[in-house]
Design an enzyme around this catalytic site. Structure first.
Site, PDB file in Angstrom:
ATOM      1  N   GLU A 147     -56.793 -14.309  55.172  1.00  0.00           N
ATOM      2  CA  GLU A 147     -55.673 -15.125  54.676  1.00  0.00           C
ATOM      3  C   GLU A 147     -54.352 -14.400  54.829  1.00  0.00           C
ATOM      4  O   GLU A 147     -54.307 -13.196  54.565  1.00  0.00           O
ATOM      5  CB  GLU A 147     -55.900 -15.464  53.190  1.00  0.00           C
ATOM      6  CG  GLU A 147     -56.892 -16.574  53.026  1.00  0.00           C
ATOM      7  CD  GLU A 147     -57.199 -16.888  51.568  1.00  0.00           C
ATOM      8  OE1 GLU A 147     -56.335 -16.650  50.703  1.00  0.00           O
ATOM      9  OE2 GLU A 147     -58.307 -17.367  51.319  1.00  0.00           O
ATOM     10  N   ARG A 181     -78.166 -13.925  42.333  1.00  0.00           N
ATOM     11  CA  ARG A 181     -78.728 -12.569  42.300  1.00  0.00           C
ATOM     12  C   ARG A 181     -79.917 -12.527  41.338  1.00  0.00           C
ATOM     13  O   ARG A 181     -80.956 -12.003  41.636  1.00  0.00           O
ATOM     14  CB  ARG A 181     -77.650 -11.603  41.826  1.00  0.00           C
ATOM     15  CG  ARG A 181     -77.478 -10.430  42.752  1.00  0.00           C
ATOM     16  CD  ARG A 181     -76.248  -9.649  42.451  1.00  0.00           C
ATOM     17  NE  ARG A 181     -75.451 -10.225  41.369  1.00  0.00           N
ATOM     18  CZ  ARG A 181     -74.823  -9.519  40.448  1.00  0.00           C
ATOM     19  NH1 ARG A 181     -74.893  -8.221  40.462  1.00  0.00           N
ATOM     20  NH2 ARG A 181     -74.088 -10.094  39.526  1.00  0.00           N
ATOM     21  N   HIS A 237     -56.211 -22.236  49.599  1.00  0.00           N
ATOM     22  CA  HIS A 237     -56.593 -21.450  48.415  1.00  0.00           C
ATOM     23  C   HIS A 237     -56.050 -22.100  47.139  1.00  0.00           C
ATOM     24  O   HIS A 237     -55.293 -21.488  46.377  1.00  0.00           O
ATOM     25  CB  HIS A 237     -56.096 -20.004  48.558  1.00  0.00           C
ATOM     26  CG  HIS A 237     -56.852 -19.029  47.705  1.00  0.00           C
ATOM     27  ND1 HIS A 237     -57.199 -17.777  48.136  1.00  0.00           N
ATOM     28  CD2 HIS A 237     -57.319 -19.118  46.431  1.00  0.00           C
ATOM     29  CE1 HIS A 237     -57.847 -17.139  47.168  1.00  0.00           C
ATOM     30  NE2 HIS A 237     -57.926 -17.938  46.129  1.00  0.00           N
ATOM     31  N   ILE A 238     -56.478 -23.343  46.926  1.00  0.00           N
ATOM     32  CA  ILE A 238     -55.992 -24.087  45.749  1.00  0.00           C
ATOM     33  C   ILE A 238     -57.137 -24.419  44.784  1.00  0.00           C
ATOM     34  O   ILE A 238     -57.033 -25.357  43.999  1.00  0.00           O
ATOM     35  CB  ILE A 238     -55.258 -25.394  46.165  1.00  0.00           C
ATOM     36  CG1 ILE A 238     -56.131 -26.261  47.106  1.00  0.00           C
ATOM     37  CG2 ILE A 238     -53.918 -25.082  46.805  1.00  0.00           C
ATOM     38  CD1 ILE A 238     -55.601 -27.662  47.330  1.00  0.00           C
ATOM     39  N   GLY A 239     -58.207 -23.621  44.849  1.00  0.00           N
ATOM     40  CA  GLY A 239     -59.377 -23.896  43.997  1.00  0.00           C
ATOM     41  C   GLY A 239     -59.014 -24.117  42.542  1.00  0.00           C
ATOM     42  O   GLY A 239     -59.424 -25.094  41.914  1.00  0.00           O
ATOM     43  N   GLY A 271     -73.190 -18.775  39.157  1.00  0.00           N
ATOM     44  CA  GLY A 271     -72.547 -18.339  37.916  1.00  0.00           C
ATOM     45  C   GLY A 271     -71.819 -19.533  37.315  1.00  0.00           C
ATOM     46  O   GLY A 271     -72.206 -20.683  37.515  1.00  0.00           O
ATOM     47  N   ARG A 272     -70.715 -19.236  36.604  1.00  0.00           N
ATOM     48  CA  ARG A 272     -70.009 -20.310  35.902  1.00  0.00           C
ATOM     49  C   ARG A 272     -69.553 -21.425  36.838  1.00  0.00           C
ATOM     50  O   ARG A 272     -69.789 -22.606  36.576  1.00  0.00           O
ATOM     51  CB  ARG A 272     -68.790 -19.734  35.171  1.00  0.00           C
ATOM     52  CG  ARG A 272     -69.163 -18.964  33.937  1.00  0.00           C
ATOM     53  CD  ARG A 272     -67.950 -18.266  33.376  1.00  0.00           C
ATOM     54  NE  ARG A 272     -67.657 -17.106  34.175  1.00  0.00           N
ATOM     55  CZ  ARG A 272     -67.539 -15.868  33.693  1.00  0.00           C
ATOM     56  NH1 ARG A 272     -67.648 -15.648  32.422  1.00  0.00           N
ATOM     57  NH2 ARG A 272     -67.280 -14.863  34.496  1.00  0.00           N
ATOM     58  N   ILE A 273     -68.902 -21.044  37.958  1.00  0.00           N
ATOM     59  CA  ILE A 273     -68.354 -22.083  38.842  1.00  0.00           C
ATOM     60  C   ILE A 273     -69.488 -22.786  39.593  1.00  0.00           C
ATOM     61  O   ILE A 273     -69.508 -24.023  39.704  1.00  0.00           O
ATOM     62  CB  ILE A 273     -67.305 -21.485  39.812  1.00  0.00           C
ATOM     63  CG1 ILE A 273     -66.121 -20.928  39.005  1.00  0.00           C
ATOM     64  CG2 ILE A 273     -66.828 -22.547  40.810  1.00  0.00           C
ATOM     65  CD1 ILE A 273     -65.083 -20.168  39.820  1.00  0.00           C
TER      66      ILE A 273
HETATM   67  C1  DGY Z   1     -59.228 -16.768  41.503  1.00  0.00           C
HETATM   68  O1  DGY Z   1     -59.108 -17.007  40.323  1.00  0.00           O
HETATM   69  O2  DGY Z   1     -59.968 -15.861  41.916  1.00  0.00           O
HETATM   70  C2  DGY Z   1     -58.437 -17.599  42.442  1.00  0.00           C
HETATM   71  O3  DGY Z   1     -58.954 -17.539  43.733  1.00  0.00           O
HETATM   72  C3  DGY Z   1     -56.974 -17.183  42.431  1.00  0.00           C
HETATM   73  O4  DGY Z   1     -56.883 -15.920  43.023  1.00  0.00           O
END
Ligand code: DGY
Length: 322
Positions: free
Chosen positions: A265, A175, A283-285, A153-155
Site C-alpha cells: 500500500e 490457529r 483500506h476502509i474496513g 477471531g473477533r472480526i
Molecule cells: C486496523 O484497525 O487495523 C485498520 O486496518 C486501520 O489501520
C-alpha cells in the site's frame, strides 16, 4: 506531558487528552516521514500512532521520555512491539470497537464482487443501460453457498454471524479451534486451510499479519480454490501474494477477488485494476465516522492510563521496566 498525534483526528476524542496533557497534532494531510516523526518524538511522552511505521530505527531514535505508542488500529504490524518492549515502551491497539464495521465492509465487497455491483454501476453511468436484458450482468449467488473464514477471531466471527442470514454453510480455520459453544452459535465447522479452500465458494481472510501469515495465500493455495470461488481480503495485504493472485485471476483459476488492503500500500499490483471481476477499496474496513472516532477514544484511554502509571486496557506487548 507531551502527546504527539501522528495524523489528524477529530477534536472530541482528543479533548480528553488536552485536559491533562499538551497535545501536538500533525496537521499535514499525509503520513510523516520517519525523520519527521522522530523529530516530534524527541520530547514526547506518548505517541498516538495513526498509520505511521514505528520500526527499530524509529524506536532507537526516539527520546527517552516516550512511554507508550498507542496504535490507532487493531492491527499493529506497523509497530515493532517486541523491540518496543525491550526499550520499556508500551504498545496498545484498538480492538472490539471496529469488529462489526469491518465485518460489514467484508460483506459489502463480497456482495459487490459476486453480484458485479461496481461493474453494473459503471454500466449505467456510461449510458449503456438501454433496457432490461434478462441475461446481462449476471453474477453469482451468495445465499446458500459455502463461506470459508481464515482467521476466526473477533472480526472473522462477525463475518460468520452475517452469513447465517444468507443461509450459508460456514467453514473456518483458526490457529486454535473455537470452543464448541462458539462453533455451535456460529454454525461453523473447523477445517485445515487447504481443505477449506477446496470447499468454499467465498473465502474471507481475517488473520492478523505475522511472519506466519505472510503470503498465507500463495500460488499453491490459490490453485486449490474452485474456479467459481471468490477471495475477500479486509485484513492486511501481505497475507496474499498479490502477483500470484493476479495470475490466478488471469488464468481463471478463481472467479474474482475483493480487496480492501494491498501488499505494498498504497501501490496496487499493475493488472489488478484492469480486471472487471475485482473490487478494490482503499483500506476502509473500519471506515465509518462512528467507528474511526471510537478508535480514537480507545487510543486516548490507553494513553491516559499509561501516563498515569496505570496498565493501559489494550496493551499488546510486555515492556521490560527501565
Ligand atoms: C486496523 O484497525 O487495523 C485498520 O486496518 C486501520 O489501520
Amino acid at each position: 506531558m507531551k502527546v504527539f498525534v501522528s495524523y489528524w483526528l477529530p477534536d472530541a476524542p482528543l479533548n480528553a487528552l488536552r485536559e491533562k496533557h499538551t497535545v501536538v497534532v500533525n496537521e499535514e494531510n499525509r503520513v510523516l516521514t520517519a525523520q519527521e516523526l522522530v523529530a516530534q518524538l524527541a520530547d514526547s511522552d506518548a505517541l498516538l500512532c495513526v498509520g505511521s511505521r514505528v520500526d527499530r530505527a524509529v524506536l532507537d531514535a526516539v527520546g527517552p521520555r516516550l512511554k507508550i505508542v498507542a496504535n490507532w488500529g487493531v492491527g499493529y504490524n506497523n509497530i515493532d512491539a517486541d523491540y518496543a518492549a525491550q526499550k520499556g515502551i508500551m504498545v496498545t491497539n484498538t480492538p472490539d470497537v471496529l469488529t462489526e464495521t469491518t465485518a460489514d465492509l467484508s460483506w459489502a465487497i463480497l456482495m459487490a464482487v459476486a453480484r458485479r455491483v461496481v461493474e453494473a454501476d459503471a454500466y449505467v453511468r456510461a449510458g449503456q443501460f438501454q433496457g432490461f436484458k434478462p441475461f446481462a450482468m449476471l453474477g453469482a449467488d451468495v445465499w446458500g453457498k459455502t463461506l470459508g473464514i481464515i482467521g476466526c477471531g473477533r472480526i472473522g466471527q462477525a463475518v460468520g454471524r452475517r452469513a447465517q442470514g444468507f443461509g450459508m454453510r460456514v467453514l473456518y480455520h483458526n490457529r486454535k479451534p473455537l470452543d464448541k459453544e462458539t462453533e455451535r452459535a456460529l454454525g461453523a465447522r473447523y477445517m485445515e486451510i487447504d481443505a477449506l479452500l477446496k470447499e468454499s465458494d467465498f473465502v474471507s481472510l481475517n488473520v492478523p499479519l505475522t511472519e506466519e501469515t505472510l503470503h498465507l495465500i500463495d500460488a499453491r493455495r490459490l490453485s486449490l480454490m474452485k474456479p467459481s470461488a471468490f477471495l475477500v481480503n479486509t485484513t492486511r495485504g501481505p497475507v496474499v501474494d498479490e502477483q500470484a493472485l493476479l495470475t490466478a485471476l488471469l488464468e481463471k483459476q478463481i472467479a474474482g477477488a475483493a480487496l480492501d488492503v494491498f501488499e505494498k500500500e498504497p501501490a496496487v499490483t499493475p493488472g489488478l485494476t484492469e480486471l472487471p471481476n475485482v473490487v478494490l477499496t482503499p483500506h476502509i474496513g473500519s471506515g465509518s465516522w462512528e467507528t474511526r472516532t471510537a478508535m480514537a477514544y480507545v487510543s486516548v484511554r490507553n494513553i491516559i492510563a499509561a501516563l498515569e502509571g496505570q496498565p493501559p486496557p489494550n496493551l499488546v506487548n510486555k515492556p521490560i521496566c527501565q
